[in-house]
Write an enzyme that holds these catalytic residues in place. Structure first.
Site, short mmCIF file in Angstrom:
data_model
loop_
_atom_site.label_atom_id
_atom_site.label_comp_id
_atom_site.label_asym_id
_atom_site.label_seq_id
_atom_site.Cartn_x
_atom_site.Cartn_y
_atom_site.Cartn_z
N HIS A 129 -2.96 15.02 5.90
CA HIS A 129 -1.89 14.01 5.44
C HIS A 129 -2.57 12.83 4.47
CE1 HIS A 129 1.58 11.34 4.95
NE2 HIS A 129 1.03 10.21 5.60
N ASP A 188 -2.90 10.94 -29.30
CA ASP A 188 -3.12 11.98 -28.16
C ASP A 188 -4.09 11.17 -27.40
OD1 ASP A 188 -3.79 14.03 -26.13
OD2 ASP A 188 -2.77 15.56 -27.50
N TRP A 192 -9.29 10.46 7.47
CA TRP A 192 -9.61 10.31 5.86
C TRP A 192 -10.67 9.67 5.72
CZ3 TRP A 192 -9.40 6.87 1.87
CH2 TRP A 192 -8.92 5.50 2.21
N SER A 227 -12.88 14.95 -11.21
CA SER A 227 -11.63 14.68 -11.99
C SER A 227 -11.19 13.49 -12.34
CB SER A 227 -10.56 15.46 -11.27
OG SER A 227 -9.58 15.20 -11.73
N SER A 228 -11.41 12.47 -11.35
CA SER A 228 -10.85 11.18 -11.38
C SER A 228 -11.79 10.45 -12.50
CB SER A 228 -10.86 10.26 -10.24
OG SER A 228 -10.03 10.79 -9.38
N HIS A 252 -12.01 0.16 -0.18
CA HIS A 252 -11.08 -0.91 -0.80
C HIS A 252 -10.70 -1.04 -2.09
CE1 HIS A 252 -8.29 -4.25 -0.06
NE2 HIS A 252 -8.78 -4.67 -1.24
N GLU A 267 -10.37 1.48 -3.83
CA GLU A 267 -9.41 2.60 -4.02
C GLU A 267 -8.01 2.04 -3.78
OE1 GLU A 267 -9.65 5.66 -4.75
OE2 GLU A 267 -7.77 6.58 -3.91
N TYR A 287 -6.92 -0.40 -4.22
CA TYR A 287 -6.25 -1.17 -5.38
C TYR A 287 -5.96 -0.09 -6.58
CZ TYR A 287 -5.75 -5.47 -3.30
OH TYR A 287 -5.30 -6.43 -2.33
N SER A 334 5.98 -4.06 -14.11
CA SER A 334 5.84 -5.12 -15.03
C SER A 334 6.60 -4.66 -16.23
CB SER A 334 4.63 -5.83 -15.24
OG SER A 334 3.93 -6.05 -14.20
N HIS A 394 -13.45 -6.23 5.59
CA HIS A 394 -12.32 -6.61 6.27
C HIS A 394 -11.80 -5.36 7.05
CE1 HIS A 394 -9.73 -5.97 2.60
NE2 HIS A 394 -9.72 -4.82 3.24
N HIS A 395 -12.09 -4.11 6.59
CA HIS A 395 -11.81 -2.86 7.50
C HIS A 395 -12.84 -2.74 8.86
CE1 HIS A 395 -9.03 -1.53 4.44
NE2 HIS A 395 -9.94 -1.96 3.76
N THR A 436 -2.10 -12.04 -6.11
CA THR A 436 -1.07 -11.27 -5.88
C THR A 436 0.33 -11.96 -5.59
OG1 THR A 436 -2.66 -10.12 -4.34
CG2 THR A 436 -0.17 -9.45 -4.19
N LYS A 446 1.70 -12.69 -8.90
CA LYS A 446 2.37 -11.50 -9.57
C LYS A 446 3.82 -11.42 -9.01
CE LYS A 446 0.67 -7.94 -11.10
NZ LYS A 446 0.22 -8.20 -12.50
N ARG A 496 -3.30 3.79 16.40
CA ARG A 496 -3.16 4.41 15.72
C ARG A 496 -3.90 5.97 16.06
NH1 ARG A 496 -6.49 2.82 10.47
NH2 ARG A 496 -5.51 4.77 9.31
C1 HEM Z 1 -2.60 -9.06 -0.16
C2 HEM Z 1 -3.25 -8.01 -0.17
C3 HEM Z 1 -3.77 -7.04 1.07
C4 HEM Z 1 -4.53 -7.55 2.08
C5 HEM Z 1 -4.91 -9.02 2.34
C6 HEM Z 1 -4.90 -6.44 2.69
C7 HEM Z 1 -5.74 -6.79 3.88
C8 HEM Z 1 -5.95 -5.33 4.67
C9 HEM Z 1 -6.82 -5.62 5.93
C10 HEM Z 1 -7.50 -6.71 6.52
C11 HEM Z 1 -6.99 -4.39 6.41
C12 HEM Z 1 -7.93 -3.80 7.52
C13 HEM Z 1 -6.89 -3.78 8.72
C14 HEM Z 1 -7.51 -3.02 9.95
O1 HEM Z 1 -7.82 -2.06 9.82
O2 HEM Z 1 -7.37 -3.64 10.99
C15 HEM Z 1 -6.14 -3.38 5.50
C16 HEM Z 1 -5.89 -2.00 5.80
C17 HEM Z 1 -5.59 -1.17 4.80
N1 HEM Z 1 -4.78 -1.53 3.49
FE1 HEM Z 1 -4.46 -3.50 2.85
N2 HEM Z 1 -4.62 -5.28 2.21
C18 HEM Z 1 -3.82 -5.85 1.09
C19 HEM Z 1 -3.04 -5.02 0.39
C20 HEM Z 1 -3.26 -3.65 0.24
C21 HEM Z 1 -2.87 -2.68 -0.82
C22 HEM Z 1 -2.08 -3.16 -2.22
C23 HEM Z 1 -3.11 -1.43 -0.44
C24 HEM Z 1 -2.58 -0.09 -1.03
C25 HEM Z 1 -1.84 -0.03 -2.07
C26 HEM Z 1 -3.59 -1.61 0.94
C27 HEM Z 1 -4.00 -0.47 1.77
C28 HEM Z 1 -4.58 -0.62 2.98
C29 HEM Z 1 -4.71 0.66 3.55
C30 HEM Z 1 -4.80 2.05 3.35
C31 HEM Z 1 -5.71 0.41 4.76
C32 HEM Z 1 -5.82 0.99 5.95
C33 HEM Z 1 -7.06 1.81 5.88
C34 HEM Z 1 -7.66 2.78 6.91
O3 HEM Z 1 -7.80 2.14 7.96
O4 HEM Z 1 -7.27 3.99 7.04
N3 HEM Z 1 -3.68 -2.78 1.14
N4 HEM Z 1 -5.54 -4.05 4.53
CU LIG Z 2 -9.02 -3.17 2.29
#
Ligand code: HEM
Ligand SMILES: [Cu+2]
Ligand SMILES: [Cu+2]
Lengths: 300, 537
Positions: free
Chosen positions: B78, B107, B143, B169-170, B253, B255, B257, B268, B302-303, B328, B331, B450
């Protein structure tokens, strides 16, 4: 079957809400309809910081979304609003850069304090080694009050009724699995980790095969169990009780089925328990060496 | 600026007539954009089907439908399909369609490479999805592919090869976008007059080029650990499993963004159109995107707060992560200020954009909470994180893509979509998505990890509510499919060149539908026809 039909649970909902608002109830294990993080039972808890951060977000949210809704109401074309031309305001932009920075500094200060105390495992009076395996935990008591513990260690895995119930299409009712009226489906083990209250315990956490994560919400943290790395963390439990948790890092097919149970008992009771375990270990060892020794001449 | 500019004087008039010639051999940015969009919509439904399996199994406690291992295959697939198959390609599709139209280019800069970038994708996904039908099954280690677990899977080589293809590709797509934006703008289209969408893609493309090779490196090391006796991540051989996590999240990370910066760009463009007021603080918006992109490189750990980092590292990554909240926030405040004092109407693209601002911000709030390392010791790897990233990715990235689709469909197809059904789709989606994801915050805080196929009965009610929301959200997307098909093939309502009253920018100066070739002669640019032509601040 279970599913705790939404109707049925209105009363448990009330209980959950009461626990959330009142907060006096010891609310260490998940309860139906629980909305918030547990306060925990350890000296160290991120609960207060979580609440501060939550309220900061709520207040900012009310201001920003409030402004948006006012804008959406006032500045509709259908109400005859005419678009203004401005697209810039240095003053405002400075305000909404500086104010968040100040709020963040405040939060960072709180969090730094929390991290510092969390990282400090000095002064612990007891060490327990936790090893994650696919899909069970092993606990080894290393030392207690400065003295080495003699061979107390055991595996701890999902207890049997849950294990039977969780098989695909077992048709057994998870709701039926209870201990003292508390639903323990997937949250109970055959042999819990027994620890004393009021003692600072240091955990050494390692992975035996893949990465796992040892997590008991009531203790306030989780720590990854990684092969080849010895992580440490501590707790000092304030109240006797049974605290339940689960593996928190995906570790294969039965990741969802390796719970953790920590039984916190008064110090004296713990010391008794530990002594009895040491004795049992001695007896077992003796039996093993006797067996391993060359067999005595047959008795007739 | 005019239609005569869109007539071409070359020998290639209009689109080739053969299906194979037109679609498989295409070097036309519009057709390739369409291919990308169709592909990503297909992947959205395939990834969505996997999500339905997940939510069905989690509907109530007990295992009713699938084996735990298959459940893990579903969560892994998924995520991979949604991230690499749905969100990323749809942004590339939008870039293909809109960037040349927005900067006045005939183009993309590298049309044949453009063809290759797209046609790699179906093969990559056939490879990835085929593992589900093999003995041993598909990847089931998440993933994030953390070793040693991911190395236990038998399909890892397929997954890795598929990821390499997606990465190639990317990267080619990103090179093409950068080359187009930097070299092919019409005279007078200064960098600081470009649409924010174009800016956001320029910055995103640099992120892609920087981090896709890092992912390629990480998965290649997995491959050699599995099949060639290296020990990069094998503790028993002197390696370090945590090393993989550092490399993965150094990609991972940025990614996330990559999946949200183009969304910022889209929003915007749309909000000023329907507020009939120029975007507030154009330069601040561009600068905020750039600083978020920069910061995204220094927050990866932070992950990993719970892997046992040294305290100094936890503090550094915590502070850096919190800093992202500042640009952020800028914005969000600027979008609200754009609306303030405007003259707003609420067509479907605007509705999705407003929902984006509110719900993405909620995801940002939980992000800020997750950034606090001590609290993350509780949140990490729970449903709280699942709620967080679905708010930023579904109601963030995916909503922005839907907003973009409604916004530009008239330009692409030459017809108006059904506003009634668009609105039905919107309201159905926005309500169900909250029923789906909001209760997951509670589940996570209450202690539900999870990636588990079954749970204690204490978590039953919110899981059931979440599953109901999930099925409802899934069904709502069929409405979207219906609206798009109706608009393209059946709608009788002709779209004007400038399909929206308040729309500005070069793309609205060409006919609707946009002819096969546009801007063969560079347009003459009048600043007040641009969305951001007069931004002297
Ligand atoms: C204010 C902005 C953001 C902050 C401070 C933030 C912070 C965090 C933190 C600290 C985690 C880790 C949490 C954990 O696993 O314990 C996390 C996970 C995640 N964030 Fe954000 N995030 C922000 C914005 C975003 C945005 C814009 C996206 C994507 C469009 C995003 C997508 C994700 C994803 C996919 C994960 C989980 C990844 C995984 O463990 O599989 N976050 N975020
Ligand atoms: Cu992150
Ligand atoms: Cu696990």
């Amino acid at each position: 079957m279970t599913s705790g039909g939404i109707g049925r649970s209105v009363s448990t909902w009330a209980a959950g809400a009461a626990a959330l608002l009142g907060g006096t109830a010891a609310w260490a294990n998940p309860v139906p309809n629980q909305l918030n993080m547990t306060k925990g039972v350890s000296e160290w808890s991120p609960y207060a910081m979580h609440m501060v951060a939550l309220w900061v977000c709520v207040v900012i949210g009310v201001v920003v979304f409030g402004a948006m809704f006012i804008a959406m109401f006032r500045f509709r074309k259908s109400r005859g609003a005419v678009a203004e031309k401005w697209s810039h305001s240095t003053k405002l932009e400075i305000v909404w850069t500086v104010v968040p920075v100040i709020i963040l500094i405040f939060l960072a200060h709180l969090a730094t304090g929390g991290l510092t105390t969390f990282a400090d495992t000095t002064g612990s009076e007891m060490t327990i080694k936790v090893t994650g395996y696919q899909w069970k935990w092993r606990y080894d008591y290393v030392d207690y009050k400065g003295k080495g513990v003699n061979q107390v260690g055991f595996m701890s895995k999902l207890e049997e009724t849950s294990d039977r119930t969780r098989q695909l299409r077992s048709n057994l009712d998870p709701e039926k699995i209870q201990v003292d009226g508390y639903p323990t489906y997937l949250l109970d083990v055959d042999k819990p980790l027994v620890v004393p209250v009021g003692v600072k315990i240091r955990f050494i956490i390692v992975g035996g095969d893949v990465i796992h994560s040892w997590w008991v919400p009531a203790l306030g943290w989780k720590m990854d169990a990684i092969p080849g790395i010895a992580n440490s963390a501590w707790t000092k439990i304030k109240e006797p009780g049974v605290y339940r948790g689960q593996c928190a890092e995906l570790c294969g097919q039965d990741h969802g089925f390796m719970p953790i149970v920590v039984k916190a008992v008064p110090r004296a009771e713990f010391e008794q328990w530990l002594a009895s375990q040491e004795d049992a270990a001695k007896v077992e060892k003796a039996a093993q060496t006797a067996q391993a020794a060359p067999a005595p001449a047959p008795q007739g | 600026m005019a239609h005569e500019a869109t007539h071409d004087h070359h020998d290639h008039h209009g689109a080739p007539s053969g299906f194979f010639q037109r679609w498989v051999m295409s070097t036309n940015h519009k057709d390739i954009g369409t291919l990308y969009l169709i592909f990503s919509l297909t992947m959205f439904f395939i990834g969505g089907a996997f999500a339905m399996v997940i939510r069905a199994e989690l509907f109530k406690p007990g295992m009713q439908l699938v084996q735990p291992y298959f459940f893990n295959e579903m969560t892994t697939m998924h995520a991979l399909v949604m991230i690499f198959g749905a969100i990323m390609p749809s942004f590339v599709g939008l870039a293909n369609w809109m960037i040349p139209l927005m900067v006045g280019a005939p183009d993309m800069a590298l049309p044949r490479m453009n063809n290759l970038s797209f046609w790699i994708m179906p093969f990559a996904f056939i490879l990835l999805l085929s593992t589900l039908f093999m003995p041993g099954g598909g990847p089931a280690g998440g993933w994030t592919m953390y070793p040693p677990l991911s190395l236990q899977g038998e399909s890892i080589a397929y997954t890795i090869f598929a990821i390499h293809l997606m990465g190639i590709s990317s990267i080619m797509g990103a090179i093409n976008i950068i080359a187009t934006i930097l070299n092919m703008r019409a005279p007078g289209m200064d960098l600081l007059k470009m649409p924010v969408f174009v800016w956001s893609w320029l910055i995103t493309a640099f992120l892609l080029i920087a981090v896709m090779p890092v992912l390629a490196g990480a998965v290649t090391m997995l491959l050699t650990d599995k099949y060639f006796h290296t020990n990069f991540f094998n503790a028993a051989g002197g390696g370090d499993p945590v090393l993989f996590q550092h490399i993965f999240w150094f990609f991972g990370h940025p990614e996330v963004y990559i999946m949200i910066l183009p969304a910022f760009g889209i929003i915007s463009e749309i909000i000023p159109t329907f507020a009939r007021k120029p975007i507030f603080g154009y330069r601040a918006m561009v600068f905020a995107i750039a600083s978020i992109a920069f910061l995204s490189f220094i927050v990866w750990a932070h992950h990993m707060f719970a892997v046992g980092l040294p305290m100094g590292a936890e503090i550094f990554f915590m502070y850096a992560t919190m800093l992202i909240a500042v640009p952020t926030g800028v914005k969000v405040f600027n979008w609200v200020s754009t609306m303030w004092g405007g003259s707003m109407t609420f067509e479907t693209p605007m509705l999705f954009s407003i929902a984006f601002v509110i719900l993405f911000t909620i995801g940002g709030f939980s992000g800020l909470m997750l950034a606090l390392a001590p609290a993350d010791f509780q949140y990490h790897d729970t449903y709280f994180v699942v709620a967080h990233f679905h708010y930023v990715l579904v109601t963030g990235a995916a909503f922005s893509i839907m907003a973009a689709a409604y916004y530009w469909l008239p330009k692409w197809s030459g017809h108006m979509y059904s506003e009634t059904w668009g609105k039905i789709h919107f309201w159905s989606s926005v309500i169900s998505v909250n029923v789906l994801f909001f209760p997951q915050h509670f589940l996570g805080l209450a202690g539900m990890p999870r990636r588990i196929p079954d749970y204690n009965v204490a978590f039953a009610n919110f899981n059931m509510i979440s599953s109901i929301g999930g099925f409802w959200f899934g069904a709502s997307q069929l409405i979207f499919l219906g609206v798009v098909i109706h608009c393209v093939f059946f709608s009788k309502k002709k779209a004007a060149d400038r399909s929206w009253e308040g729309a500005k920018g070069l793309e609205w100066t060409v006919p609707s539908p946009a002819p096969f070739h546009t801007f063969d002669v560079p347009p003459v640019i009048h600043d007040d026809e641009l969305a951001h032509g007069n931004t002297e601040h």
